[in-house]
Each structure stands twice: as structure tokens, then as C-alpha cells.
Motif scaffolding. Sequence first.
Motif, mmCIF file in Angstrom:
data_model
loop_
_atom_site.group_PDB
_atom_site.id
_atom_site.type_symbol
_atom_site.label_atom_id
_atom_site.label_comp_id
_atom_site.label_asym_id
_atom_site.label_seq_id
_atom_site.Cartn_x
_atom_site.Cartn_y
_atom_site.Cartn_z
ATOM 1 N N ARG A 72 -64.822 -3.704 -45.283
ATOM 2 C CA ARG A 72 -65.452 -4.743 -45.482
ATOM 3 C C ARG A 72 -66.730 -5.030 -44.596
ATOM 4 N NH1 ARG A 72 -61.034 -8.132 -42.691
ATOM 5 N NH2 ARG A 72 -60.713 -5.990 -41.424
ATOM 6 N N ILE A 73 -67.407 -6.230 -44.932
ATOM 7 C CA ILE A 73 -68.516 -6.458 -43.840
ATOM 8 C C ILE A 73 -68.395 -7.078 -42.709
ATOM 9 C CG2 ILE A 73 -70.684 -8.003 -43.832
ATOM 10 C CD1 ILE A 73 -70.412 -8.227 -46.772
ATOM 11 N N GLY A 74 -68.810 -6.422 -41.485
ATOM 12 C CA GLY A 74 -68.409 -6.114 -40.405
ATOM 13 C C GLY A 74 -67.140 -5.436 -39.562
ATOM 14 N N GLU A 75 -66.621 -4.718 -40.683
ATOM 15 C CA GLU A 75 -65.441 -3.875 -40.135
ATOM 16 C C GLU A 75 -65.959 -2.756 -39.368
ATOM 17 O OE1 GLU A 75 -61.532 -1.671 -42.065
ATOM 18 O OE2 GLU A 75 -62.900 -2.766 -43.394
ATOM 19 N N THR A 76 -65.367 -2.168 -38.494
ATOM 20 C CA THR A 76 -65.593 -0.950 -37.789
ATOM 21 C C THR A 76 -65.001 0.013 -38.221
ATOM 22 O OG1 THR A 76 -64.046 -1.671 -36.091
ATOM 23 C CG2 THR A 76 -66.322 -2.173 -35.621
ATOM 24 N N THR A 77 -65.440 1.291 -38.009
ATOM 25 C CA THR A 77 -64.739 2.496 -38.565
ATOM 26 C C THR A 77 -63.961 3.401 -37.672
ATOM 27 O OG1 THR A 77 -66.700 4.192 -38.361
ATOM 28 C CG2 THR A 77 -66.996 2.643 -40.098
ATOM 29 N N ASP A 78 -63.845 4.587 -38.194
ATOM 30 C CA ASP A 78 -63.020 5.568 -37.199
ATOM 31 C C ASP A 78 -63.956 5.825 -35.988
ATOM 32 O OD1 ASP A 78 -64.799 6.728 -38.953
ATOM 33 O OD2 ASP A 78 -64.124 8.806 -38.630
ATOM 34 N N ASP A 79 -65.276 5.721 -35.921
ATOM 35 C CA ASP A 79 -65.824 5.957 -34.713
ATOM 36 C C ASP A 79 -65.526 4.778 -33.558
ATOM 37 O OD1 ASP A 79 -67.580 6.850 -37.006
ATOM 38 O OD2 ASP A 79 -69.246 6.942 -35.730
ATOM 39 N N THR A 80 -65.295 3.794 -33.894
ATOM 40 C CA THR A 80 -64.755 2.786 -32.839
ATOM 41 C C THR A 80 -63.428 2.976 -32.781
ATOM 42 O OG1 THR A 80 -66.537 1.127 -33.388
ATOM 43 C CG2 THR A 80 -64.677 0.252 -32.245
ATOM 44 N N GLU A 81 -62.308 3.102 -33.679
ATOM 45 C CA GLU A 81 -61.188 3.332 -33.503
ATOM 46 C C GLU A 81 -60.587 4.474 -32.799
ATOM 47 O OE1 GLU A 81 -57.464 3.612 -36.600
ATOM 48 O OE2 GLU A 81 -59.105 4.894 -36.942
ATOM 49 N N GLN A 82 -61.593 5.594 -32.826
ATOM 50 C CA GLN A 82 -61.288 6.573 -31.895
ATOM 51 C C GLN A 82 -61.747 6.583 -30.571
ATOM 52 O OE1 GLN A 82 -61.930 10.683 -33.769
ATOM 53 N NE2 GLN A 82 -61.402 9.724 -35.947
ATOM 54 N N THR A 83 -62.878 5.870 -30.385
ATOM 55 C CA THR A 83 -63.354 5.582 -29.008
ATOM 56 C C THR A 83 -62.240 4.820 -28.500
ATOM 57 O OG1 THR A 83 -65.776 5.548 -29.665
ATOM 58 C CG2 THR A 83 -65.176 4.125 -27.692
ATOM 59 N N LEU A 84 -61.756 3.702 -28.803
ATOM 60 C CA LEU A 84 -60.781 3.016 -28.340
ATOM 61 C C LEU A 84 -59.607 3.614 -28.038
ATOM 62 C CD1 LEU A 84 -61.020 -0.431 -30.205
ATOM 63 C CD2 LEU A 84 -62.061 0.330 -27.811
ATOM 64 N N ALA A 85 -59.127 4.824 -28.901
ATOM 65 C CA ALA A 85 -57.999 5.622 -28.524
ATOM 66 C C ALA A 85 -58.405 6.338 -27.322
ATOM 67 C CB ALA A 85 -57.907 6.641 -29.768
ATOM 68 N N VAL A 86 -59.522 7.141 -27.257
ATOM 69 C CA VAL A 86 -59.895 7.931 -25.899
ATOM 70 C C VAL A 86 -59.904 6.885 -24.705
ATOM 71 C CG1 VAL A 86 -61.637 9.090 -24.723
ATOM 72 C CG2 VAL A 86 -61.410 9.548 -27.059
ATOM 73 N N THR A 87 -60.279 5.723 -24.780
ATOM 74 C CA THR A 87 -60.167 4.630 -23.873
ATOM 75 C C THR A 87 -58.742 4.581 -23.325
ATOM 76 O OG1 THR A 87 -62.136 3.480 -24.437
ATOM 77 C CG2 THR A 87 -60.632 2.310 -23.078
ATOM 78 N N ARG A 88 -57.924 4.175 -24.283
ATOM 79 C CA ARG A 88 -56.146 3.898 -24.054
ATOM 80 C C ARG A 88 -55.566 5.197 -23.147
ATOM 81 N NH1 ARG A 88 -56.507 1.836 -29.401
ATOM 82 N NH2 ARG A 88 -56.499 -0.352 -29.279
ATOM 83 N N ALA A 89 -56.117 6.376 -23.689
ATOM 84 C CA ALA A 89 -55.625 7.519 -22.976
ATOM 85 C C ALA A 89 -55.907 7.587 -21.573
ATOM 86 C CB ALA A 89 -56.107 8.837 -23.866
ATOM 87 N N LEU A 90 -57.298 7.278 -21.284
ATOM 88 C CA LEU A 90 -57.650 7.367 -19.990
ATOM 89 C C LEU A 90 -57.063 6.446 -19.124
ATOM 90 C CD1 LEU A 90 -61.692 7.701 -20.518
ATOM 91 C CD2 LEU A 90 -60.130 9.735 -19.936
ATOM 92 N N LEU A 91 -56.949 5.088 -19.487
ATOM 93 C CA LEU A 91 -56.149 4.137 -18.893
ATOM 94 C C LEU A 91 -54.790 4.265 -18.609
ATOM 95 C CD1 LEU A 91 -57.542 0.975 -20.931
ATOM 96 C CD2 LEU A 91 -58.287 1.709 -18.653
ATOM 97 N N ARG A 92 -54.125 5.008 -19.393
ATOM 98 C CA ARG A 92 -52.835 5.511 -19.343
ATOM 99 C C ARG A 92 -52.337 6.702 -18.305
ATOM 100 N NH1 ARG A 92 -51.346 5.446 -24.271
ATOM 101 N NH2 ARG A 92 -50.410 3.558 -24.280
ATOM 102 N N GLU A 93 -53.349 7.520 -18.412
ATOM 103 C CA GLU A 93 -53.216 8.616 -17.631
ATOM 104 C C GLU A 93 -53.904 8.665 -16.362
ATOM 105 O OE1 GLU A 93 -51.404 11.596 -18.406
ATOM 106 O OE2 GLU A 93 -50.547 10.241 -19.931
ATOM 107 N N GLY A 94 -55.034 8.204 -16.340
ATOM 108 C CA GLY A 94 -56.023 7.757 -15.143
ATOM 109 C C GLY A 94 -56.606 9.181 -14.986
ATOM 110 N N ARG A 95 -56.886 10.014 -15.813
ATOM 111 C CA ARG A 95 -57.605 11.291 -15.859
ATOM 112 C C ARG A 95 -57.921 11.494 -17.291
ATOM 113 N NH1 ARG A 95 -54.347 15.852 -16.894
ATOM 114 N NH2 ARG A 95 -52.013 15.277 -17.153
ATOM 115 N N VAL A 96 -58.703 12.801 -17.642
ATOM 116 C CA VAL A 96 -58.996 13.003 -18.763
ATOM 117 C C VAL A 96 -58.054 14.167 -19.212
ATOM 118 C CG1 VAL A 96 -60.891 13.715 -20.401
ATOM 119 C CG2 VAL A 96 -61.344 12.537 -18.512
ATOM 120 N N SER A 97 -57.254 14.165 -20.434
ATOM 121 C CA SER A 97 -56.365 15.135 -20.881
ATOM 122 C C SER A 97 -56.522 15.147 -22.318
ATOM 123 C CB SER A 97 -55.041 14.915 -20.222
ATOM 124 O OG SER A 97 -54.063 15.556 -20.972
ATOM 125 N N HIS A 98 -56.749 16.336 -22.854
ATOM 126 C CA HIS A 98 -56.827 16.497 -24.293
ATOM 127 C C HIS A 98 -55.494 16.217 -24.945
ATOM 128 C CE1 HIS A 98 -55.049 20.516 -23.573
ATOM 129 N NE2 HIS A 98 -54.562 20.478 -25.041
#
Length: 332
Positions: A72-98
Amino acid sequence: MRDLEYFAISMRFQERVIGCFKALATGDAIGKQTEMLSRVDVQQWYPGGITGFHGQPGDVIPRYAGKRYEWRIGETTDDTEQTLAVTRALLREGRVSHKAIGRELLQCKKSLHPGVSLWTFVQSGDPSRIASEGDGCGAAMRTAPIGVFHPSSRLDELIRGAYECAIPTHGGQMAVCAAAAVAGAVSAALDGRPSAEVLMVAIRASKEAETLRPSGEAATITRSIAEIYSDLVRRQHLIADELAHQYFPNKPQNIVPLAISLALVTQSAQETALLAANIGGDSDSVASIGGAIAGALYPETVNEEWFEVVSAINKDELLDLAISLAALRFRE
């Protein structure tokens, strides 16, 4: 006085992080309109060029009508979805963990189909999986949060964080170096460093990341960043036809280096997104990655009208997540 200074610094940093995330998402959605089109096809679908969102927000982008997924016009893709996924992981763990990042990536659904690195990862079902190959830009497109988490003054930690962010799906040298370069550029931009220093941090991060995944290939992300930027910064004008001819973003050596160069040369999140969309190729990733860097360095260049569209269509937690992530930088 120190408390006031600390507050002012943290608020400016938050402003830059918000600019980074807004520009990343808007670039993603603007670029999606022409993703994988040749420059000729871009001109056929959009004779007047891409100037923003074309059509009614929320309607299906015309060329996706009847396709497997009707973007759809204005819809974001996997680029944004995965960026937010990484953000959630950082917020949950407080560190970077694969592994933590892997758990979040397993929940991602966009552009999930055979032939992409995320598909292989999701099919494994193992959040701790470490990829041994993969040189696409799928890691780089989601690594901006690493640049928020780690200051550019701690480059070793930042590079390791970019590596942890990449390896669930991408293990090739180009992918790891591209992820490190983007994380470095975003971090330096958020730190308010001049554009020349942002470039140097990106190049250094990419170069040092080469040791994490040695390769015998002559072509490197490090070299491509330096060469493309050196060319673009000397030009009086950046013209989509010329850029598409010389640096069409359909291979790793061009995608991330072009994104970084557009951000630093145009000094504008909006102009970076428009150039990327009019060039074609992997336009959503170029616009998203470049937008993140430009938005961090020049948050005032984010097109707020575009972001209003993106926010209304996607209804995600992007701003809340960005603000929470920004706070982690000042956690000590």
C-alpha cells in the motif's frame, strides 16, 4: 548547571534519534514505490518522477495490484519491521545479543518468502542460529538501533554489536561490514559529529569489521564507500539518470555505499529518499538507510507530512520505541 546541560544534551540526542527513525520509515515507504524497478521503468510508471507519495495513502501501489502481496501507498517494508525488531531486543535485554535479536526476527512477517535470508532463518526456528553466508543488505537495513545504543567513541563495541545484529541471517563479509558502516554512520551522526567525521567512522567501522569475517574477494564495502562518496561529493548536481547508470543499487557493493553517500552529500533526509526512489533498484533500502543517517544528522530535513502518512498507515510503535531506545544511551 550540570543537570541542565545534561538535560539539554539528552533532549538533543532524543531529537536526533526521532529524526533517524522517522526518516528511516518514510524513506522505506517512499522508496517502496519503485523498488526493483529499472531507471527506465521508474520513468514509465512515474513520468514526472517520484516527488512524494503518489496516489491516495492506503491504496495499493498500482504496480502491486494483483500481486502476491499488495503493498500500500505509505506502507513500510521489512526494513522498518526488522529495525523495530532489533530495537525491541535491545530494550528487552539492555545489551546487544544475536539470540535476543533472533527471537524478535522470528516474529517478522514482511517480505518473508523463499529466496531471502530471513526465510532460511525462520525455517530453522532457532533464534541462536549463526549464518555462515549471505552478503545482501538485509543486516545493514536493520542496524540503525545499534548506532543509537553504542556511541561512536566506543567503536569496538559498536562493530561487535553490528556483527551480533547481522549474524542471525547474514554471515558474509560484505553484509557484516555494511552493517558496521551503517551503525557507525548513524552513531556518529547522532553524536553530532561533522559529516566528514561521520564518513570516516563509517569507513573505519567497515574496515575493522573485515577481520570478523575474512574474505578473499577484492571488492569491499570499505572501498566502495570511499569511492562512491569521493565521486558524488565532487558533483555540482546529483542526477538520478547518472547515478542509476554508474551505481545502480542492485548489488551489495552499491546499495549501502550509495545510501551513505547520498545522506552525507545531500545533507537531507528528504532529498536522499527522493533520489533513491527515482534511481530504482533496491530503492527502499537505499532511502531507508540513507534516510536514517541524514535524519540523525539533520533531523530538520525529515518531511513531517510524509511521516504523518506513514504513521497513519502503519500504526506501529515507532516513536515510542525510538524514545525508549534513546534513553538507553544515557543509562549509565
